[in-house]
Enzyme design. Structure first.
Site, PDB file in Angstrom:
ATOM      1  N   HIS A 118       0.808  -1.227   0.000  1.00  0.00           N
ATOM      2  CA  HIS A 118       0.000   0.000   0.000  1.00  0.00           C
ATOM      3  C   HIS A 118       0.837   1.272   0.000  1.00  0.00           C
ATOM      4  O   HIS A 118       0.330   2.346   0.322  1.00  0.00           O
ATOM      5  CB  HIS A 118      -0.963  -0.012   1.195  1.00  0.00           C
ATOM      6  CG  HIS A 118      -1.986  -1.111   1.126  1.00  0.00           C
ATOM      7  ND1 HIS A 118      -2.679  -1.577   2.225  1.00  0.00           N
ATOM      8  CD2 HIS A 118      -2.433  -1.842   0.066  1.00  0.00           C
ATOM      9  CE1 HIS A 118      -3.508  -2.539   1.840  1.00  0.00           C
ATOM     10  NE2 HIS A 118      -3.371  -2.725   0.546  1.00  0.00           N
ATOM     11  N   CYS A 147       5.528  19.889  -6.099  1.00  0.00           N
ATOM     12  CA  CYS A 147       6.642  19.329  -6.873  1.00  0.00           C
ATOM     13  C   CYS A 147       7.428  20.491  -7.495  1.00  0.00           C
ATOM     14  O   CYS A 147       6.890  21.600  -7.634  1.00  0.00           O
ATOM     15  CB  CYS A 147       6.049  18.427  -7.963  1.00  0.00           C
ATOM     16  SG  CYS A 147       7.263  17.655  -9.041  1.00  0.00           S
TER      17      CYS A 147
END
Ligand code: BJW
Length: 239
Positions: A118, A147
């Protein structure tokens, strides 16, 4: 708990070993489980937080939740259960730890043959470029973090309704079907596809041991189900 001679023999003679862990294995380190009495999701509806829709709706809110969890986990240490699994890796040439946990405590305990089903709470992924990067800043300086390209970063975690990385789940299934000893610890076995791995191992002929403080939906299909804390029982399985 008594490890009898027969079980000892099953463990020491195993050639291919797989271990599947869930949140219960980190509970003794202080990480809240998801569905337990003091679970992470007692005050939230899981579907309201751990979904791509929730993130699209309010990325700042979702990041506040992750930022809080990251700060909670950062100072924690692995427990005897994590260390026992890291020790098992050294004892068997053919070994794989398949974890649903995202907290990074298995790696901290020394596990290297590790498949994170996960994702990992210490990694981010750019929603545009899909670049995955490690990020251990706690607390985060900006929410949501961005980002370099300007797009939003998301936690590198598999949310409800999202597919697991194909190569990762394929390896988990193949390993479960090919092992001769499968140990499943600290998972409620409610979340698919991870919840099916113990059954796959059993059907393919593996000896399956469960460790959990409570009965789960897979307790009736395994060979041995130990009711107790993983930090106490897993070290006893290192024989
Ligand atoms: C101790 C202890 C101690 C305590 N010692 N023990 C088939 C049927 C129905 C639904 C589906 C299906 N296939 C897929 C789905 C949908 C969904 C799903 O499974 N839903 C169910 C809830 C019904 N699955 C998905 O969406 C998955 N994607 C997928 O399959 O894609 C294809 C697809 C999509 C849709 C439909 C069909 C196909 C993705 C699942 C991603 C799971 N992500 C999460 C959240 C991440 C968020 C985050 O962390 O930030 O991962 S859910 C959450 O649950 C987290 C965990 O890894 C996961 C498992 O929980 P775990 O580890 O078992 O923890 P708990 O709290 O549940 O249990 C702890 C256990 O420890 C308890 O048993 C305690 O007793 C025990 N314990 N202390 C030993 N000291």
């Amino acid at each position: 708990m008594e490890i009898d001679k027969e079980l000892k023999e099953k463990i020491t003679s195993a050639k291919k070993v797989a271990v599947l862990t869930g949140a219960g294995v980190s509970a003794e380190s202080g990480v809240p489980t998801f569905r337990g009495a003091d679970g992470l999701w007692k005050s939230f509806r899981a579907e309201e937080l751990a979904t791509p829709e929730a993130f699209r709706r309010d990325p700042k809110l979702i990041w506040e939740w992750y930022d809080w969890r990251r700060s909670l986990i950062a100072p924690l240490s692995p427990n005897a259960g994590h260390f026992a699994i890291a020790e098992m890796e050294k004892r068997f040439d053919d070994f794989l730890l398949i974890t649903q946990n995202v907290d990074g405590l298995h790696e901290k305990a020394g596990s290297r043959k590790l498949l994170e089903l996960h994702g990992n709470i210490w990694k981010t992924r750019c929603v545009d470029e899909h670049t995955v990067r490690e990020n251990r800043q706690t607390p985060l300086k900006e929410l949501p973090p961005l980002c370099g390209c300007g797009a939003i970063l998301r936690p590198h975690i598999v949310w409800f309704g999202e597919s697991l990385e194909p190569a990762v789940i394929q390896k988990a299934i193949k390993t479960s079907q090919e092992c001769d000893l499968f140990i499943v610890a600290g998972t409620s076995a409610l979340v698919q596809p991870a919840a099916s791995l113990a059954g796959m191992a059993k059907e393919a002929g593996a000896f399956v041991i469960e460790v959990n403080i409570e009965k789960t939906p897979i307790s009736s299909i395994v060979d041995v189900s130990y009711r107790g804390k993983s930090g106490e029982i897993l070290p006893q399985l290192v024989v």
